[in-house]
Design an enzyme around this catalytic site. Structure first.
Site, mmCIF file in Angstrom:
data_model
loop_
_atom_site.group_PDB
_atom_site.id
_atom_site.type_symbol
_atom_site.label_atom_id
_atom_site.label_comp_id
_atom_site.label_asym_id
_atom_site.label_seq_id
_atom_site.Cartn_x
_atom_site.Cartn_y
_atom_site.Cartn_z
ATOM 1 N N LYS A 187 0.880 -1.180 0.000
ATOM 2 C CA LYS A 187 0.000 0.000 0.000
ATOM 3 C C LYS A 187 0.916 1.229 0.000
ATOM 4 O O LYS A 187 1.223 1.796 1.049
ATOM 5 C CB LYS A 187 -0.924 -0.041 1.223
ATOM 6 C CG LYS A 187 -2.052 0.987 1.165
ATOM 7 C CD LYS A 187 -3.031 0.740 2.299
ATOM 8 C CE LYS A 187 -4.001 1.903 2.484
ATOM 9 N NZ LYS A 187 -4.991 2.019 1.425
HETATM 10 C C1 LIG Z 1 -6.488 0.257 -4.023
HETATM 11 C C2 LIG Z 1 -7.205 -0.306 -2.860
HETATM 12 N N1 LIG Z 1 -7.750 -1.531 -2.950
HETATM 13 C C3 LIG Z 1 -8.413 -2.080 -1.926
HETATM 14 C C4 LIG Z 1 -8.571 -1.407 -0.723
HETATM 15 C C5 LIG Z 1 -9.306 -2.052 0.417
HETATM 16 O O1 LIG Z 1 -8.408 -2.471 1.395
HETATM 17 P P1 LIG Z 1 -8.841 -2.540 2.928
HETATM 18 O O2 LIG Z 1 -10.052 -3.390 2.970
HETATM 19 O O3 LIG Z 1 -7.683 -3.148 3.616
HETATM 20 O O4 LIG Z 1 -9.106 -1.152 3.364
HETATM 21 C C6 LIG Z 1 -8.020 -0.135 -0.575
HETATM 22 C C7 LIG Z 1 -8.133 0.591 0.686
HETATM 23 O O5 LIG Z 1 -7.214 0.736 1.390
HETATM 24 C C8 LIG Z 1 -7.314 0.431 -1.662
HETATM 25 O O6 LIG Z 1 -6.784 1.645 -1.569
#
Ligand SMILES: Cc1ncc(COP(=O)(O)O)c(C=O)c1O
Length: 315
Positions: A159
């Site tokens: 991330k």
């Molecule tokens: C690109 C992306 N995909 C998926 C998610 C969903 O991830 P999470 O459920 O860990 O928040 C996020 C959010 O953080 C994101 O930015």
């Protein structure tokens, strides 16, 4: 969604005033996007504020830092403790937490190693991400003309701040064209994810979501939805999804910390199912919010109560 500032920000192990949490303009992160971060929700439960899947988020942060060879001086457990301390210090109830690991002020070249690794953590009040009514009514989305990062370019499993330049292109294009959000395909043309959400498809009572190899973030909410499906005897698989399957699905929904579980009612102006939230999405939402809100027993130990420091009275 303007930011409502709080009193304190956690920086390298210390709580500092919000206004002192500053980064110099020639810091490595500013030019090169060299940061990894997390987005975490703290829910206001009947038992007090509690952070949802805190340990898993912090482990993903540690993993993101490792992928980018950032030496993190804190373990996932230490960061989790700091998160609780921060929410307590700011006297917050329900809020959103943003830990970030970045390359700071050191050297101006691309080589990141001479720049120090700094860790900050902030929290603030945050409501719904895709609009107040989205949870029930669903959202209108489009397929983006931008694709997600190709394999072996920018790692989708980390991330990282840099990945969100791609997310911004997806989101801006969707919004200027009158949609709430965009769904990106991967570089082979298969369904990947939203700009800030994972995606789920329901067909004939079975749920599927793209596997990690389709350039998706390993979402914590994605994992939560998969776990709930298994418990609720809803068939669930990770499988490659061709774009056209979206238009003929019975239900499609987003998952994410910000978006929680949000139904999608149309894609490219094609109505999904009957154009309203479907029954499987509704069941999953009900269970999800019962768990995050503390209405149902926390059978997975997904909630971390922020606790009350010695000497303070419980709220
Ligand atoms: C690109 C992306 N995909 C998926 C998610 C969903 O991830 P999470 O459920 O860990 O928040 C996020 C959010 O953080 C994101 O930015």
């Amino acid at each position: 969604m303007s930011i409502k500032k709080t009193e304190k920000i956690w920086h390298n192990g210390k709580l500092i005033p919000w206004d002192d949490a500053k980064v110099h303009v020639v810091s490595h992160v500013i030019s090169y996007g060299s940061a990894v971060f997390e987005g975490i929700r703290c829910y206001g439960t009947k038992q007090g504020p509690a952070i949802f899947r805190l340990r898993e988020h912090m482990q993903r942060l540690v993993n993101s830092a490792r992928i980018y060879r950032m030496e993190l001086r804190y373990t996932a457990d230490e960061l989790s403790t700091a998160a609780c301390e921060l929410v307590r210090a700011n006297k917050m109830g329900a809020c959103y937490l943003r830990p970030i690991v970045l390359r700071g002020y050191g050297d101006v070249g691309v080589n990141p190693f001479p720049s120090p690794v700094e860790v900050y953590m902030s929290c603030w009040e945050w409501g719904s991400y895709l609009g107040e009514e989205a949870r029930e009514q669903g959202v209108d989305v489009c397929i983006s003309s931008w694709t997600r990062m190709a394999a072996n370019t920018l790692p989708a499993m980390a991330k990282s701040a840099a990945n969100y330049m791609n997310s911004q292109l997806i989101r801006m294009e969707a919004m200027v064209n009158g949609y709430v959000e965009g769904i990106a395909l991967d570089s082979n043309g298969y369904v990947s994810e939203g700009s800030g959400e994972n995606l789920f498809v329901v067909s004939d009572g079975a749920v599927c979501t793209p596997p990690l190899a389709n350039s998706v973030l390993p979402g914590i909410t994605r994992n939560t939805v998969i776990t709930l499906c298994r418990e609720m005897d809803i068939p669930v698989t990770e499988q490659v999804i061709p774009r056209e399957l979206l238009y003929i699905a019975d239900e499609v929904f987003f998952s994410g910390t910000a978006a929680e579980i949000t139904p999608i009612r149309s894609i490219d102006r094609v109505k999904i199912g009957s154009g309203v939230r479907g029954p499987v999405t509704a069941r999953l939402q009900e269970e999800f919010f019962a768990l995050t809100g503390g209405a149902k027993p926390d059978r997975h130990a997904w909630l971390t109560p922020i606790g009350v420091p010695a000497g303070a009275s419980a709220r």
